[in-house]
Scaffold this motif. Structure first.
Motif, PDB file in Angstrom:
ATOM      1  N   ILE A 114       0.813  -1.140  -0.114  1.00 22.68           N
ATOM      2  CA  ILE A 114       0.012  -0.154   0.155  1.00 22.68           C
ATOM      3  C   ILE A 114       0.818   1.348  -0.023  1.00 22.68           C
ATOM      4  O   ILE A 114       1.433   1.639   1.080  1.00 22.68           O
ATOM      5  N   TRP A 115       0.954   1.825  -1.173  1.00 31.53           N
ATOM      6  CA  TRP A 115       1.971   3.122  -1.274  1.00 31.53           C
ATOM      7  C   TRP A 115       1.124   4.337  -1.086  1.00 31.53           C
ATOM      8  O   TRP A 115      -0.104   4.382  -1.363  1.00 31.53           O
ATOM      9  N   LEU A 116       1.878   5.433  -0.776  1.00 30.41           N
ATOM     10  CA  LEU A 116       1.002   6.570  -0.766  1.00 30.41           C
ATOM     11  C   LEU A 116       1.762   7.502  -1.874  1.00 30.41           C
ATOM     12  O   LEU A 116       2.725   7.713  -2.107  1.00 30.41           O
ATOM     13  N   VAL A 117       0.719   8.053  -2.600  1.00 27.56           N
ATOM     14  CA  VAL A 117       0.975   8.812  -3.889  1.00 27.56           C
ATOM     15  C   VAL A 117       0.561  10.298  -3.525  1.00 27.56           C
ATOM     16  O   VAL A 117      -0.348  10.541  -3.039  1.00 27.56           O
ATOM     17  N   VAL A 118       1.592  11.045  -4.008  1.00 27.85           N
ATOM     18  CA  VAL A 118       1.231  12.694  -3.623  1.00 27.85           C
ATOM     19  C   VAL A 118       1.652  13.185  -4.940  1.00 27.85           C
ATOM     20  O   VAL A 118       2.216  12.657  -5.990  1.00 27.85           O
ATOM     21  N   VAL A 123       5.085  16.638  -1.582  1.00 25.61           N
ATOM     22  CA  VAL A 123       5.763  15.599  -0.874  1.00 25.61           C
ATOM     23  C   VAL A 123       6.304  16.103   0.643  1.00 25.61           C
ATOM     24  O   VAL A 123       6.532  16.934   0.951  1.00 25.61           O
ATOM     25  N   PHE A 124       6.061  15.153   1.618  1.00 30.67           N
ATOM     26  CA  PHE A 124       6.215  15.221   3.135  1.00 30.67           C
ATOM     27  C   PHE A 124       6.830  13.905   3.482  1.00 30.67           C
ATOM     28  O   PHE A 124       6.636  12.937   2.987  1.00 30.67           O
ATOM     29  N   PRO A 125       7.606  13.884   4.523  1.00 28.95           N
ATOM     30  CA  PRO A 125       8.144  13.024   5.166  1.00 28.95           C
ATOM     31  C   PRO A 125       7.198  12.059   5.831  1.00 28.95           C
ATOM     32  O   PRO A 125       6.307  12.357   6.411  1.00 28.95           O
ATOM     33  N   PHE A 126       7.573  10.748   5.722  1.00 31.48           N
ATOM     34  CA  PHE A 126       6.510   9.700   6.111  1.00 31.48           C
ATOM     35  C   PHE A 126       7.165   8.766   6.616  1.00 31.48           C
ATOM     36  O   PHE A 126       8.015   7.912   5.819  1.00 31.48           O
ATOM     37  N   SER A 127       7.022   8.099   7.797  1.00 37.27           N
ATOM     38  CA  SER A 127       7.604   6.659   8.233  1.00 37.27           C
ATOM     39  C   SER A 127       6.548   6.153   9.264  1.00 37.27           C
ATOM     40  O   SER A 127       6.758   4.826   9.524  1.00 37.27           O
ATOM     41  N   PRO A 209      -4.747  17.310 -18.262  1.00 43.45           N
ATOM     42  CA  PRO A 209      -3.395  17.269 -18.576  1.00 43.45           C
ATOM     43  C   PRO A 209      -2.615  17.702 -17.140  1.00 43.45           C
ATOM     44  O   PRO A 209      -3.413  18.131 -16.277  1.00 43.45           O
ATOM     45  N   MET A 210      -1.502  17.317 -17.216  1.00 44.49           N
ATOM     46  CA  MET A 210      -0.876  17.339 -15.880  1.00 44.49           C
ATOM     47  C   MET A 210      -0.485  18.964 -15.702  1.00 44.49           C
ATOM     48  O   MET A 210      -0.068  19.642 -16.503  1.00 44.49           O
ATOM     49  N   PRO A 211      -0.296  19.636 -14.373  1.00 48.74           N
ATOM     50  CA  PRO A 211       0.170  21.004 -14.218  1.00 48.74           C
ATOM     51  C   PRO A 211       1.491  20.984 -14.682  1.00 48.74           C
ATOM     52  O   PRO A 211       2.197  20.198 -14.484  1.00 48.74           O
ATOM     53  N   PRO A 212       1.859  22.246 -15.091  1.00 48.93           N
ATOM     54  CA  PRO A 212       3.336  22.451 -15.558  1.00 48.93           C
ATOM     55  C   PRO A 212       4.289  21.873 -14.242  1.00 48.93           C
ATOM     56  O   PRO A 212       4.023  22.565 -13.293  1.00 48.93           O
ATOM     57  N   GLY A 213       5.198  21.275 -14.550  1.00 47.73           N
ATOM     58  CA  GLY A 213       6.380  21.041 -13.523  1.00 47.73           C
ATOM     59  C   GLY A 213       5.768  19.739 -12.397  1.00 47.73           C
ATOM     60  O   GLY A 213       6.595  19.430 -11.685  1.00 47.73           O
ATOM     61  N   VAL A 214       4.490  19.535 -12.553  1.00 48.93           N
ATOM     62  CA  VAL A 214       4.063  18.654 -11.688  1.00 48.93           C
ATOM     63  C   VAL A 214       3.966  17.228 -12.151  1.00 48.93           C
ATOM     64  O   VAL A 214       3.496  16.763 -13.224  1.00 48.93           O
ATOM     65  N   THR A 215       4.402  16.173 -11.227  1.00 49.45           N
ATOM     66  CA  THR A 215       4.284  14.761 -11.517  1.00 49.45           C
ATOM     67  C   THR A 215       3.706  13.938 -10.331  1.00 49.45           C
ATOM     68  O   THR A 215       3.386  14.542  -9.316  1.00 49.45           O
ATOM     69  N   PHE A 216       3.265  12.532 -10.761  1.00 46.34           N
ATOM     70  CA  PHE A 216       3.047  12.158  -9.226  1.00 46.34           C
ATOM     71  C   PHE A 216       4.139  11.348  -8.528  1.00 46.34           C
ATOM     72  O   PHE A 216       5.318  10.907  -9.277  1.00 46.34           O
ATOM     73  N   LYS A 217       4.282  11.520  -7.205  1.00 42.90           N
ATOM     74  CA  LYS A 217       5.389  10.985  -6.679  1.00 42.90           C
ATOM     75  C   LYS A 217       4.957   9.897  -5.426  1.00 42.90           C
ATOM     76  O   LYS A 217       3.957  10.311  -4.916  1.00 42.90           O
ATOM     77  N   VAL A 218       5.550   8.811  -5.602  1.00 44.23           N
ATOM     78  CA  VAL A 218       5.296   7.975  -4.661  1.00 44.23           C
ATOM     79  C   VAL A 218       6.180   7.989  -3.289  1.00 44.23           C
ATOM     80  O   VAL A 218       7.638   7.656  -3.597  1.00 44.23           O
ATOM     81  N   LEU A 219       5.788   8.043  -2.213  1.00 40.61           N
ATOM     82  CA  LEU A 219       6.608   8.234  -1.009  1.00 40.61           C
ATOM     83  C   LEU A 219       7.582   6.869  -0.826  1.00 40.61           C
ATOM     84  O   LEU A 219       7.049   5.743  -1.271  1.00 40.61           O
ATOM     85  N   ASP A 220       8.821   6.854  -0.061  1.00 44.20           N
ATOM     86  CA  ASP A 220       9.466   5.754  -0.108  1.00 44.20           C
ATOM     87  C   ASP A 220       9.222   4.650   0.662  1.00 44.20           C
ATOM     88  O   ASP A 220       9.223   3.807   0.485  1.00 44.20           O
ATOM     89  N   HIS A 221       8.519   5.175   1.812  1.00 47.85           N
ATOM     90  CA  HIS A 221       7.829   4.071   2.598  1.00 47.85           C
ATOM     91  C   HIS A 221       6.471   3.777   2.539  1.00 47.85           C
ATOM     92  O   HIS A 221       5.681   4.553   2.260  1.00 47.85           O
ATOM     93  N   TYR A 222       6.244   2.418   2.300  1.00 48.18           N
ATOM     94  CA  TYR A 222       4.861   1.801   2.153  1.00 48.18           C
ATOM     95  C   TYR A 222       4.332   1.967   3.396  1.00 48.18           C
ATOM     96  O   TYR A 222       4.693   1.897   4.322  1.00 48.18           O
ATOM     97  N   LEU A 223       2.849   2.029   3.364  1.00 50.29           N
ATOM     98  CA  LEU A 223       2.124   2.165   4.773  1.00 50.29           C
ATOM     99  C   LEU A 223       1.793   0.673   5.252  1.00 50.29           C
ATOM    100  O   LEU A 223       1.959   0.601   6.413  1.00 50.29           O
ATOM    101  N   PHE A 224       1.747  -0.160   4.172  1.00 52.36           N
ATOM    102  CA  PHE A 224       1.164  -1.517   4.972  1.00 52.36           C
ATOM    103  C   PHE A 224       1.539  -2.651   4.070  1.00 52.36           C
ATOM    104  O   PHE A 224       1.570  -2.214   2.542  1.00 52.36           O
ATOM    105  N   VAL A 225       1.654  -4.029   4.004  1.00 52.69           N
ATOM    106  CA  VAL A 225       1.747  -4.979   3.171  1.00 52.69           C
ATOM    107  C   VAL A 225       0.520  -5.830   3.204  1.00 52.69           C
ATOM    108  O   VAL A 225       0.141  -6.135   4.520  1.00 52.69           O
ATOM    109  N   ASP A 226      -0.271  -5.981   2.403  1.00 51.85           N
ATOM    110  CA  ASP A 226      -1.640  -6.391   2.371  1.00 51.85           C
ATOM    111  C   ASP A 226      -1.592  -7.927   1.614  1.00 51.85           C
ATOM    112  O   ASP A 226      -1.210  -7.775   0.244  1.00 51.85           O
ATOM    113  N   TYR A 227      -2.119  -8.747   2.319  1.00 54.89           N
ATOM    114  CA  TYR A 227      -2.041 -10.323   1.784  1.00 54.89           C
ATOM    115  C   TYR A 227      -3.443 -10.438   1.098  1.00 54.89           C
ATOM    116  O   TYR A 227      -4.460 -10.199   1.770  1.00 54.89           O
ATOM    117  N   ILE A 228      -3.254 -11.076  -0.107  1.00 53.74           N
ATOM    118  CA  ILE A 228      -4.705 -11.109  -0.771  1.00 53.74           C
ATOM    119  C   ILE A 228      -5.205 -12.495  -0.989  1.00 53.74           C
ATOM    120  O   ILE A 228      -4.414 -13.516  -0.928  1.00 53.74           O
TER     121      ILE A 228
END
Length: 265
Positions: A114-118, A123-127, A209-228
């Protein structure tokens, strides 16, 4: 002489008929099974969710158990309701204590992060979960990510419950209606998930369209590992979960399915 030859061929043909129609020659008729999966309720185009591991697991179990799945696609809330009413077998569920009271679950078919997309400019620190306090978090209605998250959801977080529609959720993120989007994906590399989302957006939402200079960023730390898991109403389980478990174990041992081997944080 000709009549004798014809009679000989006739006897040979008749003797071969049982072989032609025996199970050893013709594949057994596939058993049909109602199969529930989650899908956006905003589209009339039925599609399996964009997840190759999901598709791989479904196809493997269908083949191993000689089943023919009859797909029925619902948003999460309705899927869970119909599953608990005994409509059929479901796939894509995480196992919780509450759900286990009424459902039989298979062993994990695979693990997903479970990734955090911003937005790249937000972007903000997440742990830890507490780092989400004050953020508007987009998650799919009916989903759950463990007891710790559920507690924080009630006490700390601002949740935006969304339908299972990736374009809609990404648009909300771009328009700043949400700050964070929780996104489930099997890849353990956040950069690969990030690249996939940025590549996919123009394809699934060409009108945004994406705003100028903006992309999606996935934070380095995932929130949770979900077993399916696969799941079925306990009272409707006539042995199918045990059969699925055998198939999953076999597939994970011989490499037909990915092993459930999740790295630690």
């Amino acid at each position: 002489m000709i009549l004798k030859r014809l009679d000989k061929h006739r006897r040979y043909f008749l003797s071969a008929l049982p072989l032609l129609f025996s199970p050893s020659v013709w594949a057994a008729e596939l058993r049909k099974q109602v199969f529930l999966i989650v899908e956006s309720n905003t589209t009339n185009t039925p599609q399996i969710p964009f997840n190759p591991v999901f598709q791989q697991c479904v196809a493997y179990v269908e083949k191993e158990l000689q089943l023919q799945f009859e797909y029925r696609r619902y948003p999460w809330t309705r899927l869970l309701q119909n599953l608990n009413e005994g409509e059929g077998l479901a796939f894509g569920l995480s196992k919780t204590k509450e759900r286990a009271l009424t459902l039989h679950f298979s062993i994990p078919a695979f693990g997903t992060f479970i990734w955090l997309v911003v937005r790249s400019d937000q972007v903000f620190p997440f742990s830890r979960i507490a780092d989400l306090q004050g953020k508007t978090v987009s998650m799919i209605r009916g989903s759950t990510y463990g007891d710790e998250f559920d507690k924080a959801r009630a006490e700390l977080l601002v949740i935006e419950d969304d339908v299972y529609s990736l374009p809609s959720r990404l648009k909300k993120l771009l328009s700043k209606r949400t700050d964070v989007m929780l996104f489930s994906h099997h890849d353990p590399d956040p950069r690969k998930v990030e690249a996939m989302l940025n590549k996919t957006m123009p394809e699934i939402a060409p009108d945004t369209p994406m705003p100028p200079g903006v992309t999606f960023k996935v934070l380095d730390h995932y929130l949770f590992v979900d077993y399916i898991h696969f799941a079925i109403l306990a009272s409707e389980d006539k042995g199918i979960i045990e059969q699925i478990n055998k198939a999953i174990r076999k597939g994970q041992q011989d490499g037909s399915l990915p092993a459930v081997n999740i790295p630690k944080k």
